[in-house]
Design a protein around this motif. Structure first.
Motif, short mmCIF file in Angstrom:
data_model
loop_
_atom_site.label_atom_id
_atom_site.label_comp_id
_atom_site.label_asym_id
_atom_site.label_seq_id
_atom_site.Cartn_x
_atom_site.Cartn_y
_atom_site.Cartn_z
N GLU B 1 -4.75 15.84 11.02
CA GLU B 1 -4.84 16.88 9.96
C GLU B 1 -3.81 15.17 8.68
OE1 GLU B 1 -4.03 20.81 9.89
OE2 GLU B 1 -1.45 19.95 9.34
N ALA B 2 -3.95 15.26 8.20
CA ALA B 2 -3.32 14.30 6.98
C ALA B 2 -2.40 14.51 6.97
CB ALA B 2 -4.31 14.76 5.97
N GLN B 3 -1.05 14.01 7.07
CA GLN B 3 0.15 13.48 6.70
C GLN B 3 0.52 13.03 6.11
OE1 GLN B 3 2.62 14.02 10.34
NE2 GLN B 3 1.43 15.39 11.51
N LEU B 4 1.75 12.60 4.92
CA LEU B 4 2.17 11.91 4.14
C LEU B 4 3.91 12.47 3.97
CD1 LEU B 4 -0.45 13.36 1.52
CD2 LEU B 4 -0.27 11.31 2.26
N LEU B 5 4.12 11.25 4.13
CA LEU B 5 5.49 10.76 3.97
C LEU B 5 6.81 10.09 2.71
CD1 LEU B 5 8.72 11.78 5.22
CD2 LEU B 5 8.20 10.03 6.86
N GLU B 6 6.80 10.95 1.49
CA GLU B 6 7.42 10.44 0.34
C GLU B 6 8.92 10.09 1.30
OE1 GLU B 6 5.24 13.92 -1.59
OE2 GLU B 6 6.67 13.35 0.88
N SER B 7 9.33 8.96 0.04
CA SER B 7 10.66 7.83 0.77
C SER B 7 10.97 7.21 -0.75
CB SER B 7 10.64 7.18 1.15
OG SER B 7 9.94 6.24 1.20
N GLY B 8 12.23 6.77 -0.97
CA GLY B 8 12.74 6.33 -2.09
C GLY B 8 13.40 7.05 -3.27
N GLY B 9 13.25 8.51 -3.06
CA GLY B 9 14.08 8.44 -4.03
C GLY B 9 15.59 8.32 -4.70
N GLY B 10 15.96 8.78 -5.26
CA GLY B 10 18.01 8.82 -5.32
C GLY B 10 18.12 8.87 -6.49
N LEU B 11 19.28 9.14 -6.86
CA LEU B 11 19.94 8.80 -7.88
C LEU B 11 19.72 7.41 -8.91
CD1 LEU B 11 21.97 10.35 -10.13
CD2 LEU B 11 23.81 9.54 -8.86
N VAL B 12 19.46 7.64 -10.02
CA VAL B 12 19.65 6.44 -11.22
C VAL B 12 19.92 7.06 -12.11
CG1 VAL B 12 17.36 6.95 -10.84
CG2 VAL B 12 17.60 4.70 -12.04
N GLN B 13 20.03 6.16 -12.93
CA GLN B 13 20.22 5.96 -14.56
C GLN B 13 19.68 5.90 -15.66
OE1 GLN B 13 23.81 2.66 -14.95
NE2 GLN B 13 25.58 4.20 -14.16
N PRO B 14 20.16 5.92 -16.59
CA PRO B 14 18.42 6.74 -17.57
C PRO B 14 18.41 4.49 -17.87
CG PRO B 14 20.46 8.01 -17.97
CD PRO B 14 21.29 7.29 -17.13
N GLY B 15 17.25 4.52 -18.16
CA GLY B 15 16.95 3.36 -18.06
C GLY B 15 16.82 2.33 -17.30
N GLY B 16 16.97 2.89 -16.06
CA GLY B 16 16.55 2.52 -14.87
C GLY B 16 15.03 2.32 -13.74
N SER B 17 15.15 1.79 -13.12
CA SER B 17 14.06 1.63 -12.36
C SER B 17 14.37 2.10 -10.79
CB SER B 17 13.68 0.06 -12.23
OG SER B 17 13.29 -0.15 -13.44
N LEU B 18 13.49 2.35 -10.25
CA LEU B 18 12.94 3.23 -8.73
C LEU B 18 11.77 2.89 -7.97
CD1 LEU B 18 15.24 4.26 -7.04
CD2 LEU B 18 14.45 6.24 -7.87
N ARG B 19 11.26 2.70 -6.99
CA ARG B 19 9.41 2.88 -6.62
C ARG B 19 10.04 3.61 -5.04
NH1 ARG B 19 6.25 -2.32 -3.44
NH2 ARG B 19 7.96 -1.47 -1.78
N LEU B 20 9.16 5.09 -5.79
CA LEU B 20 9.03 5.57 -4.59
C LEU B 20 7.51 5.55 -3.49
CD1 LEU B 20 8.51 8.86 -6.84
CD2 LEU B 20 11.09 7.70 -5.39
N SER B 21 7.80 5.51 -2.32
CA SER B 21 6.79 5.02 -1.24
C SER B 21 6.19 6.84 -0.32
CB SER B 21 6.61 4.16 -0.17
OG SER B 21 7.42 2.64 -0.91
N CYS B 22 5.02 6.34 -0.23
CA CYS B 22 4.19 7.24 0.16
C CYS B 22 3.45 7.37 1.93
CB CYS B 22 3.63 7.85 -0.29
SG CYS B 22 2.52 9.64 0.23
N ALA B 23 3.70 6.91 2.86
CA ALA B 23 3.33 7.46 4.21
C ALA B 23 2.44 7.95 4.57
CB ALA B 23 4.19 6.22 5.50
N ALA B 24 1.09 7.58 4.54
CA ALA B 24 0.25 7.81 4.70
C ALA B 24 -0.58 8.24 6.58
CB ALA B 24 -1.77 7.87 4.27
N SER B 25 -0.93 8.82 7.48
CA SER B 25 -1.17 9.25 8.14
C SER B 25 -2.40 10.22 9.11
CB SER B 25 -0.29 9.01 9.28
OG SER B 25 -0.04 10.04 9.85
N GLY B 26 -3.85 10.12 9.93
CA GLY B 26 -4.23 10.99 10.10
C GLY B 26 -5.20 10.90 9.12
N PHE B 27 -6.04 10.42 8.51
CA PHE B 27 -6.88 10.19 7.61
C PHE B 27 -7.30 8.93 7.56
CE2 PHE B 27 -5.77 9.62 3.71
CZ PHE B 27 -3.94 10.11 3.59
N THR B 28 -8.55 8.66 6.95
CA THR B 28 -8.72 7.26 6.24
C THR B 28 -8.25 6.40 5.24
OG1 THR B 28 -10.84 7.37 7.79
CG2 THR B 28 -10.54 6.36 6.26
#
Lengths: 110, 118
Positions: B1-28
């Motif tokens: 079965e497909a599994q997805l796990l996000e990471s990278g969230g948090g507190l950031v100031q207006p105008g700032g940047s952030l990169r989210l990731s999502c690790a996938a497994s269980g499918f092609t």
């Protein structure tokens, strides 16, 4: 694009049936037979309940059924159970890989 | 079965940047388009972006176009969302989702919270 239109809330007693409507336009709901419905319990991720208007993923009870007429799709839940209390969202494919969601409907089991 | 796990969230100031990731497994991973969907506190779901299986096609909601960039690394089975010029109304839980047949989001991760605030 504006969100699809859903009633803000519906309610029913255990054992009864409820229907949640989802109205879009001829560019989304009316254009494609690609409407899906999601159940979301508080604090949890959405769960797919029906897709392609009326298909059910494996493991979803047949109490959940989807339909569509013109620009309006519907989700009917029969034999209501306490665990069905949740928020429900419709979603339509809108072309070019894009999706549009409804505003959500809170289902209360009385 | 497909599994997805996000990471990278948090507190950031207006105008700032952030990169989210999502690790996938269980499918092609390469066989499926992938999408980001967000949910502001107490609000409904909003589709954000989608990327084709090869990564060659990307699409965005008007609300994030020009500020967010979706990408994927098929060698790492990972989906990304680069978010720049963040605003308070970008505050939300961000979910990654697998798209089957390019028309239904059938598996979702648990989400990662992004808060934009000074």
């Amino acid at each position: 694009q504006s969100a699809l239109t859903q009633p803000r809330s519906v309610s029913g007693s255990p054992g009864q049936s409820v229907t949640i409507s989802c109205t879009g336009t001829s560019s989304d709901v009316g254009a494609y037979n690609y409407v899906s419905w999601y159940q979301q319990h508080s604090g949890k991720a959405p769960k797919l309940m029906t897709y392609d208007v009326s298909k059910r993923p494996s493991g979803v009870p047949d109490r959940f059924s989807g339909s569509k007429s013109g620009n309006t799709a519907s989700l009917t839940i029969s034999g209501l159970q306490a665990e069905d209390e949740a928020d429900y969202y419709c979603c339509s494919y809108a072309g070019s890989y894009t999706f549009i969601f409804g505003g959500g409907t809170k289902l209360t089991v009385l | 079965e497909a599994q997805l796990l996000e990471s990278g969230g948090g507190l950031v100031q207006p105008g700032g940047s952030l990169r989210l990731s999502c690790a996938a497994s269980g499918f092609t991973f390469t066989s499926y388009a992938m999408s980001w969907v967000r949910q502001a506190p107490g609000k409904g779901l909003e589709w954000v972006s989608v990327i084709s299986g090869s990564g060659g096609s990307t699409y965005y909601a008007d609300s994030v176009k020009g500020r967010f960039t979706i990408s994927r690394d098929n060698s790492k089975n990972t989906l990304y969302l680069q978010m720049n010029s963040l605003r308070a109304d970008d505050t939300a839980v961000y979910y990654c989702a697998k798209a089957t047949g390019d028309r239904v989001l059938d598996y979702w991760g648990q989400g990662t919270l992004v808060t934009v605030s000074s």
